[in-house]
Design a protein around this motif. Structure first.
Motif, PDB file in Angstrom:
ATOM      1  N   GLY A 150       0.809  -1.227   0.000  1.00 20.64           N
ATOM      2  CA  GLY A 150       0.000   0.000   0.000  1.00 20.64           C
ATOM      3  C   GLY A 150       0.836   1.269   0.000  1.00 20.64           C
ATOM      4  O   GLY A 150       0.337   2.354  -0.250  1.00 20.64           O
ATOM      5  N   TYR A 151       2.131   1.143   0.299  1.00 24.62           N
ATOM      6  CA  TYR A 151       3.014   2.317   0.310  1.00 24.62           C
ATOM      7  C   TYR A 151       3.506   2.554  -1.107  1.00 24.62           C
ATOM      8  O   TYR A 151       4.301   1.789  -1.625  1.00 24.62           O
ATOM      9  CB  TYR A 151       4.193   2.091   1.257  1.00 24.62           C
ATOM     10  N   ARG A 152       2.981   3.610  -1.737  1.00 20.48           N
ATOM     11  CA  ARG A 152       3.221   3.778  -3.162  1.00 20.48           C
ATOM     12  C   ARG A 152       4.351   4.752  -3.487  1.00 20.48           C
ATOM     13  O   ARG A 152       4.558   5.123  -4.615  1.00 20.48           O
ATOM     14  CB  ARG A 152       1.931   4.231  -3.865  1.00 20.48           C
ATOM     15  N   GLU A 153       5.090   5.210  -2.469  1.00 21.02           N
ATOM     16  CA  GLU A 153       6.095   6.236  -2.734  1.00 21.02           C
ATOM     17  C   GLU A 153       7.278   5.712  -3.548  1.00 21.02           C
ATOM     18  O   GLU A 153       7.611   4.529  -3.511  1.00 21.02           O
ATOM     19  CB  GLU A 153       6.598   6.823  -1.419  1.00 21.02           C
ATOM     20  N   VAL A 154       7.901   6.650  -4.252  1.00 19.53           N
ATOM     21  CA  VAL A 154       9.017   6.280  -5.118  1.00 19.53           C
ATOM     22  C   VAL A 154      10.344   6.304  -4.346  1.00 19.53           C
ATOM     23  O   VAL A 154      11.192   5.444  -4.528  1.00 19.53           O
ATOM     24  CB  VAL A 154       9.076   7.227  -6.335  1.00 19.53           C
ATOM     25  N   THR A 194      14.455  12.556   4.362  1.00 24.40           N
ATOM     26  CA  THR A 194      13.408  13.374   3.738  1.00 24.40           C
ATOM     27  C   THR A 194      12.107  12.606   3.528  1.00 24.40           C
ATOM     28  O   THR A 194      11.045  13.205   3.501  1.00 24.40           O
ATOM     29  CB  THR A 194      13.857  13.933   2.376  1.00 24.40           C
ATOM     30  N   SER A 195      12.185  11.264   3.375  1.00 21.79           N
ATOM     31  CA  SER A 195      10.936  10.561   3.112  1.00 21.79           C
ATOM     32  C   SER A 195      10.145  10.428   4.395  1.00 21.79           C
ATOM     33  O   SER A 195       8.975  10.106   4.384  1.00 21.79           O
ATOM     34  CB  SER A 195      11.186   9.190   2.493  1.00 21.79           C
ATOM     35  N   PHE A 196      10.806  10.626   5.521  1.00 21.15           N
ATOM     36  CA  PHE A 196      10.105  10.360   6.752  1.00 21.15           C
ATOM     37  C   PHE A 196       9.619  11.541   7.509  1.00 21.15           C
ATOM     38  O   PHE A 196       8.777  11.437   8.384  1.00 21.15           O
ATOM     39  CB  PHE A 196      10.910   9.434   7.651  1.00 21.15           C
ATOM     40  N   SER A 197      10.196  12.725   7.197  1.00 19.41           N
ATOM     41  CA  SER A 197       9.746  13.795   8.050  1.00 19.41           C
ATOM     42  C   SER A 197       9.890  15.132   7.380  1.00 19.41           C
ATOM     43  O   SER A 197      10.678  15.328   6.467  1.00 19.41           O
ATOM     44  CB  SER A 197      10.517  13.736   9.351  1.00 19.41           C
ATOM     45  N   ILE A 198       9.065  16.051   7.840  1.00 15.87           N
ATOM     46  CA  ILE A 198       9.186  17.416   7.358  1.00 15.87           C
ATOM     47  C   ILE A 198       9.754  18.274   8.488  1.00 15.87           C
ATOM     48  O   ILE A 198       9.622  19.476   8.501  1.00 15.87           O
ATOM     49  CB  ILE A 198       7.834  17.966   6.833  1.00 15.87           C
ATOM     50  N   TYR A 245       3.229  24.045   4.361  1.00 15.80           N
ATOM     51  CA  TYR A 245       2.248  23.646   3.334  1.00 15.80           C
ATOM     52  C   TYR A 245       2.885  22.755   2.280  1.00 15.80           C
ATOM     53  O   TYR A 245       2.317  21.746   1.887  1.00 15.80           O
ATOM     54  CB  TYR A 245       1.621  24.882   2.674  1.00 15.80           C
ATOM     55  N   VAL A 246       4.095  23.135   1.854  1.00 11.33           N
ATOM     56  CA  VAL A 246       4.803  22.313   0.856  1.00 11.33           C
ATOM     57  C   VAL A 246       5.039  20.918   1.432  1.00 11.33           C
ATOM     58  O   VAL A 246       4.813  19.904   0.770  1.00 11.33           O
ATOM     59  CB  VAL A 246       6.157  22.963   0.460  1.00 11.33           C
ATOM     60  N   GLY A 247       5.470  20.871   2.704  1.00 12.56           N
ATOM     61  CA  GLY A 247       5.751  19.612   3.361  1.00 12.56           C
ATOM     62  C   GLY A 247       4.513  18.739   3.465  1.00 12.56           C
ATOM     63  O   GLY A 247       4.544  17.539   3.220  1.00 12.56           O
ATOM     64  N   ARG A 248       3.376  19.365   3.821  1.00  9.40           N
ATOM     65  CA  ARG A 248       2.138  18.585   3.936  1.00  9.40           C
ATOM     66  C   ARG A 248       1.727  18.047   2.576  1.00  9.40           C
ATOM     67  O   ARG A 248       1.256  16.918   2.452  1.00  9.40           O
ATOM     68  CB  ARG A 248       1.018  19.456   4.508  1.00  9.40           C
ATOM     69  N   ASN A 249       1.906  18.896   1.576  1.00 14.96           N
ATOM     70  CA  ASN A 249       1.602  18.495   0.206  1.00 14.96           C
ATOM     71  C   ASN A 249       2.440  17.275  -0.172  1.00 14.96           C
ATOM     72  O   ASN A 249       1.958  16.307  -0.752  1.00 14.96           O
ATOM     73  CB  ASN A 249       1.973  19.663  -0.702  1.00 14.96           C
ATOM     74  N   TYR A 250       3.714  17.313   0.227  1.00 20.32           N
ATOM     75  CA  TYR A 250       4.657  16.239  -0.058  1.00 20.32           C
ATOM     76  C   TYR A 250       4.189  14.939   0.599  1.00 20.32           C
ATOM     77  O   TYR A 250       4.152  13.881  -0.020  1.00 20.32           O
ATOM     78  CB  TYR A 250       6.021  16.660   0.470  1.00 20.32           C
ATOM     79  N   MET A 251       3.791  15.042   1.868  1.00 19.52           N
ATOM     80  CA  MET A 251       3.326  13.847   2.571  1.00 19.52           C
ATOM     81  C   MET A 251       2.052  13.311   1.916  1.00 19.52           C
ATOM     82  O   MET A 251       1.854  12.105   1.809  1.00 19.52           O
ATOM     83  CB  MET A 251       3.060  14.153   4.048  1.00 19.52           C
ATOM     84  N   GLU A 252       1.161  14.226   1.475  1.00 19.65           N
ATOM     85  CA  GLU A 252      -0.088  13.792   0.838  1.00 19.65           C
ATOM     86  C   GLU A 252       0.181  13.078  -0.486  1.00 19.65           C
ATOM     87  O   GLU A 252      -0.454  12.087  -0.799  1.00 19.65           O
ATOM     88  CB  GLU A 252      -1.010  14.994   0.566  1.00 19.65           C
TER      89      GLU A 252
END
Ligand code: UDP
Ligand code: MG
Length: 329
Positions: A183-187, A233-237, A298-305
């Motif tokens: 289910g984790y679709r990140e690259v 970077t993949s884990f936190s903002i 906001y950029v960070g939240r966008n990234y997590m989304e």
């Protein structure tokens, strides 16, 4: 005890990048292990070893083909080009999950003690969905790798990632854990960080590490740094939040400075222009940093989304009308 967890189908997943020197020796040792586990009725006869060729430029794939031709317990997957260790492991696990009860991933140089596999399987039979391999010591590493690894794990934990210190990509994943992982679709993959995030029942097995016997390390310095950067970077903002914190700090200092500057100005200790310039540097600087932090949030939240990570995963479902609902996260 629940017998359904005994004698499961094991798939050993082995990522290989330019491993022509190590492959045949490692394959021999892994097959020996597999046969031993089968003979002792610990695993099912349908168990296999999957070599994932990560776009090797040497004879690795020819060797895998040769092994596949002469041994029924060997399977092979090949990438068109080098996609990196983490992708190779993930691909192997995702391939295996439809065939097996659980996978164990291990490096092609077998630096990790293969005898720990029995402890992994024992932990699985006792109910763990994920068994993390944690290395006993870093004695086989050089000083630089030791220090950088320690710094990295401390940073990751500081950033709020639930990672085990000195954990490796030597681990067991049950079919259920693999389904959750799918289910984790990140690259940008950092499996050591994502897998604890799944939250299924897990345990830890300690294992010994040996020096690499054949060939050289395939983890160049650049690859190591990329992995570390992916991890952080993949884990936190949090780095973005640090900008905001710096802004608040600068503004506070700025207000203190304002009082100080007015005082100096009032008593005429200053050259003309000094007060206004200094005030604008501190107050404006702080305000700019804070605004950057807010935009960054906001950029960070966008990234997590955009990662579209699953919001939850059911461990168990009690229901009499299965199949009527799609339980998507
Ligand atoms: N590996 C890979 N793709 C890469 C680099 C490495 O599949 O781009 C594999 C490699 O073949 C080995 C494992 O990842 O099976 C770990 O690499 P290595 O042993 O060279 O790393 P080290 O133990 O030196 O950290
Ligand atoms: Mg190695």
């Amino acid at each position: 005890m629940d017998n359904s967890r005994q004698k499961g189908v094991l798939y050993i997943v082995v990522p290989c990048y330019n491993e022509e020197e190590a492959l045949e020796i490692s394959a021999g040792r892994l097959m020996e292990k597999l046969h031993d586990l089968k003979r002792r009725e610990i695993i099912s006869d349908a168990s296999r070893i999957v070599f994932v060729d990560d776009g090797s430029k040497d004879r690795t794939w020819e060797l895998v083909k040769g092994l596949y031709g002469s041994h029924e317990e060997i399977k092979g997957l090949r990438f068109a080009h080098n996609r990196g260790h983490q992708n190779a492991i993930l691909a192997g696990m995702m391939y295996a999950r439809t065939y097996c009860d659980y996978t164990i991933t291990i490096d092609a140089d077998l630096q990790q003690d293969i005898n720990a596999m029995e402890d992994f399987i024992k932990a699985y039979e006792d109910g763990s969905e994920i068994v993390f391999g944690v290395r006993n010591s870093r004695n086989t590493d050089g000083l630089f790798k030791k220090l950088s690894a320690t710094l990295f794990y401390k940073t990751m934990r500081g950033m709020g990632c639930d990672i085990y210190e000195n954990s490796a990509d030597y681990r067991l994943m049950s079919a259920k854990a693999l389904e959750a992982l799918s289910g984790y679709r990140e690259v940008n993959l950092f499996l050591r960080g994502i897998i604890p995030d799944i939250g299924l029942k897990s345990s830890v097995v300690h294992f010994d590490v040996f020096p690499r016997m054949q060939g050289k390390t395939k983890y160049s310095l650049t690859k190591m740094f990329t992995l570390a950067a992916d991890g952080i970077t993949s884990f936190s903002i949090k780095p973005i939040r640090m900008v905001f914190a710096m802004g608040v700090l600068a503004l506070l200092v700025g207000f203190g400075m304002v009082i100080h500057i007015i005082y100096e100005h009032y008593f005429g200790y200053t050259v003309s222009g000094w007060s206004s310039i200094l005030m604008s540097i501190w107050v404006l600087g702080g305000a700019v940093l804070m605004s950057l932090g807010i935009i960054g949030e906001y950029v960070g939240r966008n990234y997590m989304e955009t990662k579209q990570r699953p919001r939850y995963y059911f461990w168990e479902i009690l229901s009499r009308d299965e199949g009527q609902n799609d339980h998507e996260a």
